[in-house]
Write an enzyme that holds these catalytic residues in place. Structure first.
Site: not given
Ligand code: IPM
Ligand code: MG
Length: 358
Positions: A137, A192, A224, A248, A252
């Protein structure tokens, strides 16, 4: 003791959900100094930058930041450094918010919201500890360059750099081990290492830190496989620690196991426990301003703020109990609505939590 809190509502549904969270926070009877500032697309519109100096300064001098959400498709054509997402990346980096705590909890009342079978997810309670200020990042160099040699010589090439310094891995590992100690004593480090040098170094460093935590059972998993195990048998996990990019993606995935991302808070902390608190979901511009968004993730983020930055654990418990109570009463915003329940708006959900606090 006056707590200085920065309120950064942002874009889309950010303002309306933040409003409800602020109502709950101010109802607790604490001595607060709340100051608001624009962030993200709203700040770009007002000041030409997603993270104006005044907003950054306010964040810096606050004990904690309540953050709504940023982003809207209408900013997609802006140069990267002016896009709303840069505000959150800039806050993380400038304040050194390296430890991102993302719980994925399936509330018993919402067991049907998950797309997985109830027996796979019932009682799910995992914590993802994501490193937030390093990795690909922020790694330098990055950009677009001309390839100097090899089969693609002379072509343009996009590139980024993945790296982790030892102290960066150590400090996030300590956060994760300590979280595991307070929970079920299980930590899974995700990497990984079969392919990436950065990951092998990460793994070796986590193993070394583990010697200080003999009471925590440490395991390792390739990313993975972790993505697969999260949908196969998510309850096998307790705490997961991983780098910025993998975290990240996995966070999600984990949030959707619960089927109700509108319920999940998050905390991003630095070494002095200053923290940024935000819902795990995004700005949802499609439903912005309609008073239908679920404010509970943001309200629960206030609970995390009280617990981690302000040392007010009893107040945090109060909020979490109030949220449990409104779910138990059958109140549901549109995202978690099911037949037989009472559909409520954003502000009605806020009203209900306020009532349940008393
Ligand atoms: C998160 C979001 C952010 C990230 C984006 C909006 C930059 O997806 O907080 O997970 O990738 O960290
Ligand atoms: Mg995110």
């Amino acid at each position: 003791m006056t707590y200085k809190i920065a309120v950064l509502p942002g874009d889309g549904i950010g303002p309306e959900i933040t409003d409800q969270a602020v109502r709950v926070l101010t109802a607790l009877g604490l001595d607060l100094e709340l100051k608001s500032a624009p962030v993200g697309g709203a700040a770009y519109d007002a000041h030409g930058h997603p993270l104006p100096p005044a907003t950054l300064n306010l964040a810096r001098e606050s004990a904690a930041i309540l953050f709504g959400a940023v982003g809207d498709w209408k900013y997609d054509s802006l140069a990267r450094e002016l896009r709303p997402e840069q505000a959150i990346l800039g806050l993380r980096k400038s304040l050194g918010l390296f430890a991102n705590l993302r719980p994925a909890i399936l509330y018993a009342e919402l067991a049907n919201a998950s797309s997985l079978k109830p027996e796979v997810v019932a009682g799910l309670n995992i914590l993802i500890v994501r490193e937030l200020t390093g990795d690909i990042y922020f790694g330098q160099p990055r950009g677009v360059r001309e390839v100097a040699e090899g089969p693609f010589k002379g072509e343009r090439q996009g590139f980024d750099t993945m790296h982790y310094a030892e102290s960066e891995v150590r400090r996030i590992a300590h956060v994760a081990f300590q979280a595991a100690q307070k929970r079920n004593g299980k930590l899974c480090s995700v990497d990984k290492a079969n392919v990436l040098e950065t990951s092998q170094f990460w793994r070796d460093t986590v193993v070394d830190v583990a010697r200080e935590y003999p009471d925590v059972a440490l395991s390792h998993m390739y990313v993975d496989n972790a993505a697969m195990q999260l949908v196969r048998a998510p309850k096998e996990f307790d705490v997961i620690v991983t780098g910025n990019l993998f975290g990240d993606i996995l966070s999600d995935e984990a949030s959707m196991l619960t089927g109700s991302i509108g319920m999940l808070p998050s905390a991003s902390l630095n070494a002095s426990k200053q923290g940024l608190y935000e819902p795990s979901h995004g700005s949802a511009p499609d439903i912005a301003g309609k008073n239908v968004a679920n404010p509970l993730a943001t309200i629960l983020s206030v609970a995390m703020m009280l617990r981690y930055s302000l040392g007010e654990a009893a107040q945090a418990d109060r909020i979490e109990s109030a949220v449990q109570a409104v779910l138990h009463q059958g109140l549901r915003t549109a995202d978690i609505f099911e037949e037989g329940m009472a559909r409520v708006s954003t502000s009605q959900m806020g009203d209900a939590v306020l009532n349940a606090l008393k």
